[in-house]
Design a protein around this motif. Structure first.
Motif, mmCIF file in Angstrom:
data_model
loop_
_atom_site.group_PDB
_atom_site.id
_atom_site.type_symbol
_atom_site.label_atom_id
_atom_site.label_comp_id
_atom_site.label_asym_id
_atom_site.label_seq_id
_atom_site.Cartn_x
_atom_site.Cartn_y
_atom_site.Cartn_z
ATOM 1 N N ASP A 44 0.827 -1.202 0.000
ATOM 2 C CA ASP A 44 0.000 0.000 0.000
ATOM 3 C C ASP A 44 0.864 1.255 0.000
ATOM 4 N N VAL A 45 2.183 1.081 0.025
ATOM 5 C CA VAL A 45 3.127 2.177 -0.201
ATOM 6 C C VAL A 45 4.164 1.648 -1.183
ATOM 7 N N GLN A 85 3.185 -1.831 9.959
ATOM 8 C CA GLN A 85 3.409 -1.467 8.564
ATOM 9 C C GLN A 85 4.833 -1.922 8.267
ATOM 10 N N ARG A 112 1.404 6.510 6.458
ATOM 11 C CA ARG A 112 0.479 5.438 6.089
ATOM 12 C C ARG A 112 0.161 4.557 7.295
ATOM 13 N N GLU A 115 -2.382 6.279 9.387
ATOM 14 C CA GLU A 115 -3.698 6.225 8.726
ATOM 15 C C GLU A 115 -4.369 4.881 8.954
#
Length: 169
Positions: A44-45, A85, A112, A115
């Motif tokens: 997602d990054v 993450q 991220r 979030e």
């Protein structure tokens, strides 16, 4: 960092990303194109840094908890049951070292993570073969070593690192 631009990775970047990744071996493991595509699909990054001429000079790949990624290191972090993450890899080309691009990319990962409600950002660094530049970078950013493990059938030993998302880099 005035001559660098960060942006989301595009399909058209893949060839340059693969070349940077291969050049960084053994600090990161090599991947075939299909393996890299699958990894990017779970992330997602996925960021690239572009030089003044538009070439990819650095990239970062990171994914959150709950992905089907079979990496030994990712699975270790997943087994802890902590919402994290995970930074799978960052590669900074020789021309971009010391410019702050690595820190800028990590700031995006921490944002991220916040979030998503993750409590920590995780990563691993090779201790055999040694990657002293990466170890120093992570120490400077406040990562702490949780453990070490043998990977790749004992060919590689990694330090498993984490840093809470609270606070700024």
């Amino acid at each position: 960092m005035q001559n660098l631009r960060l942006r989301v990775m595009r399909d058209s970047d893949l060839e340059q990303v693969l070349a940077l990744n291969t050049a960084a071996y053994p600090a990161v493991n090599t991947l075939e194109e299909d393996e890299m595509r699958a990894l990017i699909g779970w992330c997602d990054v996925a960021l690239v840094a572009l030089g003044r001429d538009g070439t990819v000079i650095a990239f970062l790949l990171s994914l959150g908890s709950g992905q089907p990624y079979t990496s030994e290191n990712y699975r270790w972090f997943e087994a802890r049951g902590v919402r994290h993450q995970y930074i799978d890899r960052i590669v900074v080309g020789e021309a971009a070292r010391g410019t702050g691009v690595g820190r800028a990319m990590y700031e995006s990962v921490f944002e991220r993570a916040r979030e998503r409600g993750a409590t920590e950002v995780t990563a691993e660094v090779n201790v055999r073969p040694a990657n002293p530049r990466s170890i120093a970078f992570h120490e400077h950013l406040g990562f702490r070593q949780l453990s070490e493990q043998e990977t790749k059938d004992g060919a590689v030993r990694v330090a498993l690192l984490a840093r809470p998302v609270d606070g700024l880099l």
